[in-house]
Write an enzyme that holds these catalytic residues in place. Sequence first.
Site, PDB file in Angstrom:
ATOM      1  N   ASP A   8       0.812  -1.021   0.007  1.00 23.53           N
ATOM      2  CA  ASP A   8      -0.155   0.044  -0.115  1.00 23.53           C
ATOM      3  C   ASP A   8       1.126   1.321  -0.003  1.00 23.53           C
ATOM      4  OD1 ASP A   8       1.002  -0.265   2.590  1.00 23.53           O
ATOM      5  OD2 ASP A   8      -1.030  -1.185   3.372  1.00 23.53           O
TER       6      ASP A   8
ATOM      7  N   ASN B 164      -8.247  -3.524  14.174  1.00 24.60           N
ATOM      8  CA  ASN B 164      -9.647  -3.986  13.761  1.00 24.60           C
ATOM      9  C   ASN B 164      -9.695  -5.198  12.786  1.00 24.60           C
ATOM     10  OD1 ASN B 164      -8.534  -2.748  11.573  1.00 24.60           O
ATOM     11  ND2 ASN B 164      -9.959  -1.248  11.233  1.00 24.60           N
TER      12      ASN B 164
ATOM     13  N   HIS C 292      -7.714  -5.277   9.918  1.00 20.41           N
ATOM     14  CA  HIS C 292      -7.486  -5.176   8.687  1.00 20.41           C
ATOM     15  C   HIS C 292      -6.124  -5.865   8.123  1.00 20.41           C
ATOM     16  CE1 HIS C 292      -5.435  -1.283  10.060  1.00 20.41           C
ATOM     17  NE2 HIS C 292      -4.403  -1.950   9.337  1.00 20.41           N
TER      18      HIS C 292
ATOM     19  N   GLU D  70      -9.978  -2.446   5.069  1.00 21.04           N
ATOM     20  CA  GLU D  70     -10.813  -2.205   6.296  1.00 21.04           C
ATOM     21  C   GLU D  70     -12.125  -3.153   6.540  1.00 21.04           C
ATOM     22  OE1 GLU D  70      -9.626  -0.410   8.742  1.00 21.04           O
ATOM     23  OE2 GLU D  70      -8.644   1.483   7.703  1.00 21.04           O
TER      24      GLU D  70
END
Length: 243
Positions: free
Chosen positions: A67, A136, A138, A143
């Site tokens: 990313d 979370n 990801h 996400e």
Amino acid sequence: MIIHIFDSQQELNQTGAGIITALIQTKPNAVLGLATGGTPVGIYEELVKNYNLGRVSFSHVKSFNLDEYVGLPEDHPESYRSYMNHHLFDHVDIQKDQTHVPNGNAADVDAECEEYDARMADVGQVDLQILGIGHNGHIGFNEPDRELTAGTHQVELKAETRQANARYFPSMDDVPTHAITMGVGSIMKAKSIILIVRGADKAEIVKRALYGPITTDCPASLLQTHPNLIVLVDKEAGRALVE
């Protein structure tokens, strides 16, 4: 799935670097999928040591990063291109034109995403993908959501993700709001995946990802379906796995 729990960070780092070094020794033109953030830094340091000791050459290696932030200049100290140069690329003999990081400043971000997938397709298949995991669940910047995207795409970062990355920036206002990320489909195409996790604050999400239901509410849970997943965790991150 193979899970290793380590008593020390050094053992974890050396094991991770050893897996990558062994791959390149047996396949000098290996294709690596690389990650950023605090998690893989120690592994990159060990890879540099292995290179300096003459144990491995990166001269024929290709790499693709997971990313990059959107709108952050490439030479910004917190861009992922700068990160990779600082922690690995500038210290080994890899050819910079064989290292690929999404262009977060592309005039047409959607076209950049399509081109990134095309460049990955041209090399055939990533041999080894390095991953961390967010609080979370990801992976990359995929996400939790009702549905996930297979290919490389632009995402709006959730508040908790921006908060987790705020420690790298002067203030929350300086943390980018969007990023380009490989999709879960791109990640899952890798021949092998190493998931690296550190710290007690990740213990519950690690357990959920590896042993909970497979759901887009926890993107990392999809890794349960990968045929060659290696999990490297320190004892704090792995404590819920041995309870």
